[in-house]
Design a protein around this motif. Sequence first.
Motif, short mmCIF file in Angstrom:
data_model
loop_
_atom_site.label_atom_id
_atom_site.label_comp_id
_atom_site.label_asym_id
_atom_site.label_seq_id
_atom_site.Cartn_x
_atom_site.Cartn_y
_atom_site.Cartn_z
N ALA A 119 8.07 -6.97 18.99
CA ALA A 119 7.65 -7.38 17.64
C ALA A 119 6.49 -6.52 17.14
O ALA A 119 6.49 -6.09 15.98
N PHE A 120 5.51 -6.25 17.99
CA PHE A 120 4.39 -5.40 17.59
C PHE A 120 4.89 -4.00 17.26
O PHE A 120 4.51 -3.41 16.24
N ARG A 121 5.76 -3.46 18.10
CA ARG A 121 6.30 -2.11 17.85
C ARG A 121 7.08 -2.07 16.54
O ARG A 121 6.96 -1.11 15.78
N HIS A 122 7.88 -3.10 16.31
CA HIS A 122 8.69 -3.15 15.09
C HIS A 122 7.81 -3.13 13.85
O HIS A 122 8.19 -2.55 12.81
N ARG A 123 6.64 -3.75 13.90
CA ARG A 123 5.71 -3.78 12.77
C ARG A 123 4.78 -2.57 12.74
O ARG A 123 3.92 -2.47 11.88
N GLY A 124 4.93 -1.66 13.71
CA GLY A 124 4.07 -0.48 13.75
C GLY A 124 2.67 -0.77 14.25
O GLY A 124 1.74 0.00 13.98
N LEU A 125 2.51 -1.88 14.97
CA LEU A 125 1.20 -2.26 15.51
C LEU A 125 1.06 -1.76 16.95
O LEU A 125 2.04 -1.72 17.70
N PRO A 126 -0.14 -1.41 17.35
CA PRO A 126 -0.34 -0.84 18.69
C PRO A 126 -0.06 -1.83 19.81
O PRO A 126 -0.39 -3.02 19.72
N VAL A 146 -6.72 -19.59 21.22
CA VAL A 146 -5.63 -19.73 22.18
C VAL A 146 -4.43 -20.27 21.41
O VAL A 146 -4.50 -21.35 20.82
N LEU A 147 -3.38 -19.46 21.39
CA LEU A 147 -2.18 -19.80 20.62
C LEU A 147 -0.93 -19.66 21.48
O LEU A 147 -0.91 -18.87 22.43
N PRO A 148 0.13 -20.37 21.10
CA PRO A 148 1.41 -20.14 21.78
C PRO A 148 2.07 -18.86 21.25
O PRO A 148 1.86 -18.47 20.10
N THR A 149 2.86 -18.25 22.08
CA THR A 149 3.56 -17.02 21.71
C THR A 149 4.39 -17.20 20.45
O THR A 149 4.40 -16.33 19.57
N ALA A 150 5.09 -18.32 20.34
CA ALA A 150 5.96 -18.55 19.19
C ALA A 150 5.19 -18.47 17.88
O ALA A 150 5.70 -17.95 16.88
N GLU A 151 3.95 -18.98 17.85
CA GLU A 151 3.16 -18.91 16.62
C GLU A 151 2.81 -17.48 16.26
O GLU A 151 2.88 -17.07 15.10
N VAL A 152 2.45 -16.69 17.25
CA VAL A 152 2.11 -15.28 16.98
C VAL A 152 3.36 -14.52 16.53
O VAL A 152 3.31 -13.74 15.58
N LEU A 153 4.48 -14.77 17.19
CA LEU A 153 5.73 -14.11 16.77
C LEU A 153 6.10 -14.50 15.34
O LEU A 153 6.55 -13.65 14.56
N ALA A 154 5.91 -15.76 14.96
CA ALA A 154 6.21 -16.20 13.60
C ALA A 154 5.29 -15.50 12.60
O ALA A 154 5.73 -15.10 11.52
N ILE A 214 3.89 -12.56 13.01
CA ILE A 214 4.28 -11.14 12.95
C ILE A 214 5.46 -10.98 12.00
O ILE A 214 5.53 -10.00 11.26
N ASP A 215 6.37 -11.94 12.00
CA ASP A 215 7.53 -11.87 11.12
C ASP A 215 7.18 -12.10 9.66
O ASP A 215 7.97 -11.80 8.77
N ALA A 216 6.00 -12.66 9.41
CA ALA A 216 5.57 -12.88 8.02
C ALA A 216 5.27 -11.54 7.36
O ALA A 216 5.05 -10.53 8.02
N ASP A 217 5.25 -11.53 6.05
CA ASP A 217 5.03 -10.28 5.32
C ASP A 217 3.68 -9.64 5.62
O ASP A 217 3.57 -8.42 5.64
N SER A 218 2.66 -10.45 5.83
CA SER A 218 1.33 -9.87 6.10
C SER A 218 0.78 -10.50 7.38
O SER A 218 0.19 -11.58 7.34
N PHE A 219 0.99 -9.84 8.47
CA PHE A 219 0.53 -10.34 9.76
C PHE A 219 -0.96 -10.13 9.89
O PHE A 219 -1.45 -9.01 9.85
N ASP A 220 -1.68 -11.22 10.03
CA ASP A 220 -3.13 -11.14 10.22
C ASP A 220 -3.56 -12.40 10.94
O ASP A 220 -3.41 -13.50 10.42
#
Length: 188
Positions: free
Chosen positions: A38-45, A169-177, A179-185
């Motif tokens: 997911a990070f790679r797909h968004r061009g994030l390191p 401290v977050l669950p992976t699913a929340e971070v993945l969701a 990342i899929d949003a238009d503006s990941f921050d």
Amino acid sequence: MQALVIIDMQLEIQRRIETGLDHVNPGTPTRIAALADAFRHRGLPVLHVRHADQNPASAFHPASAGHGPMPCAEAQEGEAVFVKSTSSAFASTDLADHLRRAGIHRLVVAGAVAGFCVNSTVRAGADLGFEMTVLRDAILGFGLPDAGLSARTVLDVTLALLEADFARVLPTAEVLARIDADSFDLAD
């Protein structure tokens, strides 16, 4: 900017799991692979940290079979790999300088081992001014049988301490969701 930091997902960790040591979050490798994609797909390191012990008898010695990365933590071309000799990824590498040069100030942390290298890296990163997020279900943790502590207890206490003062401290699913949003921050 955010970056994913994968800590110590090395073959020795996989060997420990396979020997049946008390551990939590067995789905960590799968979650890390999904996060990295997911990070790679968004061009994030995506940054990789590996432990190297100079003792030739250590499973983490660079010449040991245990030193190599697990498949979920294989670096792709152009991804930075930091090889540390200390518990914290900041103490024995130029990770902080690399992050600052790249304009990265938020780190999403996954990997091994909760009570040791993940813990010390997150605390050090927070002390250095980085915004730290730890993925509660993408962190491997092992028990401390000599101290009478289960892997679940070690993980729960470690995450509670980190969340109290050093990281979100977050669950992976929340971070993945996110990342899929238009503006990941992760700041929001």
